[in-house]
Motif scaffolding. Structure first.
Motif, PDB file in Angstrom:
ATOM      1  N   TYR A   8       0.826  -1.202   0.000  1.00  0.00           N
ATOM      2  CA  TYR A   8       0.000   0.000   0.000  1.00  0.00           C
ATOM      3  C   TYR A   8       0.865   1.259   0.000  1.00  0.00           C
ATOM      4  CZ  TYR A   8      -4.191  -2.768   0.897  1.00  0.00           C
ATOM      5  OH  TYR A   8      -5.221  -3.673   0.784  1.00  0.00           O
ATOM      6  N   LEU A   9       0.329   2.309  -0.643  1.00  0.00           N
ATOM      7  CA  LEU A   9       0.961   3.616  -0.676  1.00  0.00           C
ATOM      8  C   LEU A   9       0.003   4.616  -0.052  1.00  0.00           C
ATOM      9  CD1 LEU A   9       2.061   3.597  -4.445  1.00  0.00           C
ATOM     10  CD2 LEU A   9       3.317   2.666  -2.497  1.00  0.00           C
ATOM     11  N   ARG A  10       0.532   5.554   0.729  1.00  0.00           N
ATOM     12  CA  ARG A  10      -0.307   6.570   1.352  1.00  0.00           C
ATOM     13  C   ARG A  10       0.017   7.924   0.720  1.00  0.00           C
ATOM     14  NH1 ARG A  10      -0.598   6.241   7.529  1.00  0.00           N
ATOM     15  NH2 ARG A  10       1.666   6.293   7.292  1.00  0.00           N
ATOM     16  N   ILE A  11      -0.955   8.483  -0.013  1.00  0.00           N
ATOM     17  CA  ILE A  11      -0.755   9.735  -0.725  1.00  0.00           C
ATOM     18  C   ILE A  11      -1.034  10.930   0.175  1.00  0.00           C
ATOM     19  CG2 ILE A  11      -1.353  11.019  -2.807  1.00  0.00           C
ATOM     20  CD1 ILE A  11       0.024   8.292  -3.198  1.00  0.00           C
ATOM     21  N   ASP A  12      -1.985  10.781   1.081  1.00  0.00           N
ATOM     22  CA  ASP A  12      -2.244  11.776   2.106  1.00  0.00           C
ATOM     23  C   ASP A  12      -2.807  11.045   3.324  1.00  0.00           C
ATOM     24  OD1 ASP A  12      -5.072  11.432   1.616  1.00  0.00           O
ATOM     25  OD2 ASP A  12      -4.880  12.838  -0.043  1.00  0.00           O
ATOM     26  N   LYS A  13      -3.290  11.794   4.301  1.00  0.00           N
ATOM     27  CA  LYS A  13      -3.704  11.175   5.559  1.00  0.00           C
ATOM     28  C   LYS A  13      -4.826  10.154   5.392  1.00  0.00           C
ATOM     29  CE  LYS A  13      -2.281  14.965   8.580  1.00  0.00           C
ATOM     30  NZ  LYS A  13      -2.728  15.988   9.560  1.00  0.00           N
ATOM     31  N   SER A  14      -5.701  10.360   4.402  1.00  0.00           N
ATOM     32  CA  SER A  14      -6.865   9.487   4.266  1.00  0.00           C
ATOM     33  C   SER A  14      -6.937   8.744   2.943  1.00  0.00           C
ATOM     34  CB  SER A  14      -8.145  10.323   4.443  1.00  0.00           C
ATOM     35  OG  SER A  14      -8.190  11.359   3.471  1.00  0.00           O
ATOM     36  N   HIS A  15      -5.928   8.938   2.081  1.00  0.00           N
ATOM     37  CA  HIS A  15      -5.996   8.381   0.724  1.00  0.00           C
ATOM     38  C   HIS A  15      -4.899   7.331   0.530  1.00  0.00           C
ATOM     39  CE1 HIS A  15      -6.867   9.405  -3.772  1.00  0.00           C
ATOM     40  NE2 HIS A  15      -7.291   8.224  -3.407  1.00  0.00           N
ATOM     41  N   PHE A  16      -5.301   6.076   0.307  1.00  0.00           N
ATOM     42  CA  PHE A  16      -4.368   4.970   0.134  1.00  0.00           C
ATOM     43  C   PHE A  16      -4.513   4.377  -1.258  1.00  0.00           C
ATOM     44  CE2 PHE A  16      -4.931   5.406   4.616  1.00  0.00           C
ATOM     45  CZ  PHE A  16      -3.735   5.029   5.188  1.00  0.00           C
ATOM     46  N   PHE A  17      -3.396   3.947  -1.839  1.00  0.00           N
ATOM     47  CA  PHE A  17      -3.392   3.183  -3.090  1.00  0.00           C
ATOM     48  C   PHE A  17      -2.923   1.764  -2.784  1.00  0.00           C
ATOM     49  CE2 PHE A  17      -2.425   7.117  -5.940  1.00  0.00           C
ATOM     50  CZ  PHE A  17      -3.752   7.516  -5.821  1.00  0.00           C
ATOM     51  N   ARG A  18      -3.485   0.819  -3.501  1.00  0.00           N
ATOM     52  CA  ARG A  18      -3.087  -0.584  -3.328  1.00  0.00           C
ATOM     53  C   ARG A  18      -2.257  -1.029  -4.532  1.00  0.00           C
ATOM     54  NH1 ARG A  18      -6.919  -5.860  -4.167  1.00  0.00           N
ATOM     55  NH2 ARG A  18      -5.448  -7.447  -3.457  1.00  0.00           N
ATOM     56  N   LEU A  19      -1.122  -1.660  -4.283  1.00  0.00           N
ATOM     57  CA  LEU A  19      -0.319  -2.239  -5.355  1.00  0.00           C
ATOM     58  C   LEU A  19      -0.904  -3.599  -5.719  1.00  0.00           C
ATOM     59  CD1 LEU A  19       3.235  -1.429  -3.941  1.00  0.00           C
ATOM     60  CD2 LEU A  19       2.032  -0.202  -5.747  1.00  0.00           C
ATOM     61  N   TYR A  20      -1.132  -3.834  -7.009  1.00  0.00           N
ATOM     62  CA  TYR A  20      -1.749  -5.102  -7.421  1.00  0.00           C
ATOM     63  C   TYR A  20      -0.980  -5.732  -8.571  1.00  0.00           C
ATOM     64  CZ  TYR A  20      -3.806  -2.973 -11.648  1.00  0.00           C
ATOM     65  OH  TYR A  20      -3.987  -2.370 -12.870  1.00  0.00           O
ATOM     66  N   LYS A  21      -1.174  -7.030  -8.731  1.00  0.00           N
ATOM     67  CA  LYS A  21      -0.645  -7.743  -9.897  1.00  0.00           C
ATOM     68  C   LYS A  21      -1.789  -8.504 -10.542  1.00  0.00           C
ATOM     69  CE  LYS A  21       0.867 -11.908  -7.401  1.00  0.00           C
ATOM     70  NZ  LYS A  21       2.018 -12.808  -7.107  1.00  0.00           N
ATOM     71  N   CYS A  22      -1.679  -8.678 -11.852  1.00  0.00           N
ATOM     72  CA  CYS A  22      -2.693  -9.411 -12.604  1.00  0.00           C
ATOM     73  C   CYS A  22      -2.377 -10.903 -12.520  1.00  0.00           C
ATOM     74  CB  CYS A  22      -2.703  -8.952 -14.052  1.00  0.00           C
ATOM     75  SG  CYS A  22      -3.921  -9.794 -15.078  1.00  0.00           S
ATOM     76  N   ASP A  23      -3.373 -11.704 -12.162  1.00  0.00           N
ATOM     77  CA  ASP A  23      -3.141 -13.142 -12.008  1.00  0.00           C
ATOM     78  C   ASP A  23      -3.065 -13.865 -13.343  1.00  0.00           C
ATOM     79  OD1 ASP A  23      -3.156 -12.863  -9.261  1.00  0.00           O
ATOM     80  OD2 ASP A  23      -5.333 -13.085  -9.131  1.00  0.00           O
ATOM     81  N   LYS A  24      -3.526 -13.219 -14.433  1.00  0.00           N
ATOM     82  CA  LYS A  24      -3.577 -13.888 -15.730  1.00  0.00           C
ATOM     83  C   LYS A  24      -2.377 -13.596 -16.618  1.00  0.00           C
ATOM     84  CE  LYS A  24      -8.634 -14.046 -15.901  1.00  0.00           C
ATOM     85  NZ  LYS A  24      -9.849 -13.697 -16.681  1.00  0.00           N
ATOM     86  N   LYS A  25      -1.668 -12.491 -16.347  1.00  0.00           N
ATOM     87  CA  LYS A  25      -0.501 -12.163 -17.165  1.00  0.00           C
ATOM     88  C   LYS A  25       0.465 -11.310 -16.355  1.00  0.00           C
ATOM     89  CE  LYS A  25      -2.950  -8.314 -19.400  1.00  0.00           C
ATOM     90  NZ  LYS A  25      -3.280  -7.690 -20.698  1.00  0.00           N
ATOM     91  N   ASN A  26       1.644 -11.066 -16.917  1.00  0.00           N
ATOM     92  CA  ASN A  26       2.705 -10.343 -16.225  1.00  0.00           C
ATOM     93  C   ASN A  26       2.395  -8.845 -16.256  1.00  0.00           C
ATOM     94  OD1 ASN A  26       5.187 -10.151 -14.835  1.00  0.00           O
ATOM     95  ND2 ASN A  26       6.208  -9.542 -16.737  1.00  0.00           N
ATOM     96  N   GLU A  27       1.463  -8.442 -15.415  1.00  0.00           N
ATOM     97  CA  GLU A  27       1.040  -7.051 -15.388  1.00  0.00           C
ATOM     98  C   GLU A  27       0.899  -6.590 -13.941  1.00  0.00           C
ATOM     99  OE1 GLU A  27      -3.023  -5.033 -16.710  1.00  0.00           O
ATOM    100  OE2 GLU A  27      -1.780  -5.574 -18.430  1.00  0.00           O
ATOM    101  N   PHE A  28       1.296  -5.332 -13.694  1.00  0.00           N
ATOM    102  CA  PHE A  28       1.303  -4.793 -12.341  1.00  0.00           C
ATOM    103  C   PHE A  28       0.695  -3.396 -12.374  1.00  0.00           C
ATOM    104  CE2 PHE A  28       4.781  -7.671 -13.059  1.00  0.00           C
ATOM    105  CZ  PHE A  28       4.706  -8.540 -11.987  1.00  0.00           C
ATOM    106  N   GLY A  29       0.261  -2.933 -11.202  1.00  0.00           N
ATOM    107  CA  GLY A  29      -0.339  -1.614 -11.199  1.00  0.00           C
ATOM    108  C   GLY A  29      -0.683  -1.099  -9.827  1.00  0.00           C
ATOM    109  N   ILE A  30      -1.395   0.042  -9.833  1.00  0.00           N
ATOM    110  CA  ILE A  30      -1.840   0.721  -8.617  1.00  0.00           C
ATOM    111  C   ILE A  30      -3.355   0.878  -8.698  1.00  0.00           C
ATOM    112  CG2 ILE A  30      -1.764   2.879  -7.310  1.00  0.00           C
ATOM    113  CD1 ILE A  30       1.075   3.299  -8.379  1.00  0.00           C
ATOM    114  N   HIS A  31      -4.036   0.493  -7.646  1.00  0.00           N
ATOM    115  CA  HIS A  31      -5.494   0.585  -7.609  1.00  0.00           C
ATOM    116  C   HIS A  31      -5.915   1.696  -6.651  1.00  0.00           C
ATOM    117  CE1 HIS A  31      -9.622  -1.283  -6.461  1.00  0.00           C
ATOM    118  NE2 HIS A  31      -9.744  -0.394  -7.433  1.00  0.00           N
TER     119      HIS A  31
END
Length: 415
Positions: free
Chosen positions: A144-167
């Motif tokens: 997880y990434l915290r952009i401000d006090k109340s806003h979080f991003f989740r790091l994710y990976k795709c289970d079907k292919k070699n793909e990564f991202g931020i949700h």
């Protein structure tokens, strides 16, 4: 009439749904198709093997879009101060002028370059956020990434292919990581915070080129026919000459580095830090100091020798040759403080600089004056001399008292 209203409602609902979900209908943009991505943060950013480190580093560019806007996140973890600073950028680009509103494709990774190049289009930012974070507050756990006090991003990976991202769950926005690298010369200025050690590697011309390289990378419109227009016109790695203002593209670390190296471009310092007459002077002076014979130091010192206090209001103390022998050991025992490369406070005695092989490793050498520890040096009539020293709040009054005690008394007046 009710039927017409119902049809209009369905059309409006469909349009609203398209606006909210455009670009989010790829296989890896639903909760059931993704899982936690736990990059190996300590690997940092490997510029030379970016494809091999794609799954291991959080550094890079991430792209998302809806019907009207393309969104870009850039994250750089400073490799020199790893675990300390993270540079974060969020840009928004309008798709209003595009006929084809779909910029990214599910099947392939989006082609991204610095300066607003996404896919086959070049965009100008309509909103820009550039921040520096302390890593301990930016990273929350392993995913997880915290952009401000109340806003979080989740790091994710795709289970079907070699793909990564931020949700971004709050906005239901999936940012897909793209294959991106810093193109052109001097990529290091966009990756880490510069120090004097870094600046010393380059001459003034290289520093100017490095600074302008950042602007060229972001498609800055140089003056046609000018020096930098002609310079980058010969470089195949730049898609430039588009924007009059590239400020929104500049990350926090790039802004700080531009400011830092600009000061050295105009400064009075040696282009070649390791070939100059001050180094020759220092080596002779250092050897003489280690002999512990004060009189042998006299040819290296400008008299009267000036001692300054910590505050501007403190008067200069002028030291003669006879007085110097008493205060020199005191100056060598003075404690000095600084912040090291890991942002920790360090201290050392002045005398320790004479035992270092390269005491100027972290100092920029100038052409007319130099300082090391609490000692000042100047070039007087073409010859280097130690001209003065700084005394802290403990040492200054001791030297002042000593000078007052040794001051000759005025003869008594006769009646």
């Amino acid at each position: 009439m009710k039927k017409i209203i119902y049809i209009l409602f369905l059309v409006a609902s469909s349009a609203f749904a398209q606006q909210k979900t455009a670009g989010n209908n790829c296989p890896c943009t639903v909760q059931s198709a993704i899982s936690e991505w736990k990059p190996e943060f300590k690997k940092g950013f490997d510029q030379k093997s970016i494809f091999n480190s794609f799954a291991y580093t959080v550094n890079g560019i991430y792209i998302a879009e809806d019907r009207d806007t393309v969104y870009q996140i850039k994250i750089i973890v400073d490799p020199k101060s790893y675990g300390t600073f993270v540079y974060y950028q969020h840009l928004s680009f309008s798709k209003a002028r595009l006929m084809n509103k779909q910029v990214t494709l599910c099947e392939t990774s989006t082609n991204v370059h610095d300066g607003g190049w996404i896919g086959n289009n070049i965009f100008e930012p309509k909103n820009a956020i550039n921040k520096q974070f302390v890593a301990s507050s930016f990273f929350v756990g392993e995913s997880y990434l915290r952009i401000d006090k109340s806003h979080f991003f989740r790091l994710y990976k795709c289970d079907k292919k070699n793909e990564f991202g931020i949700h971004d769950a709050d906005r239901q926005r999936y940012y897909r990581k793209t294959y991106w690298e810093i193109e052109g010369d001097y990529p290091e200025i966009s990756m880490r915070s510069f120090t004097q050690i870094d600046v010393k590697k380059y001459n003034k011309q290289q520093l100017a080129e490095m600074r302008n390289t950042i602007y060229a990378r972001y498609n800055y419109a140089f003056k046609e026919g000018g020096k930098w227009y002609q310079h980058f016109n010969k470089k195949p790695d730049y898609r430039w000459n588009h924007f009059k203002d590239v400020t929104p593209f500049l990350t926090h670390v790039e802004k700080e580095n531009i400011k830092y190296i600009t000061a050295f471009e105009s400064a009075d310092y040696y282009d070649n830090q390791y070939k100059n007459d001050f180094i020759d002077f220092w080596q002779k002076f250092r050897i003489t100091v280690q002999e512990n014979n004060t009189e042998k130091l006299f040819p290296f010192i400008q008299f009267p020798f000036i001692v300054n206090g910590e505050h501007d209001g403190m008067p200069e103390l002028k030291i003669s040759q006879q007085q110097f022998a008493k205060i020199w050991p005191m100056l060598l025992q003075q404690e000095n403080y600084d912040i090291n490369g890991t942002n920790k406070l360090v201290s050392w005695l002045s005398k320790s600089v004479f035992s270092k092989v390269d005491p100027f490793a972290e100092l920029m050498l100038h052409t007319k004056t130099n300082s090391i520890a609490n000692l000042d040096f100047g070039k007087l009539n073409g010859t280097w001399k130690m001209s003065g020293a700084y005394a802290d709040t403990d040492l200054y009054p001791k030297i002042q008292s000593m000078l007052m005690a040794n001051k000759p008394k005025s003869p008594a007046k006769k009646n």
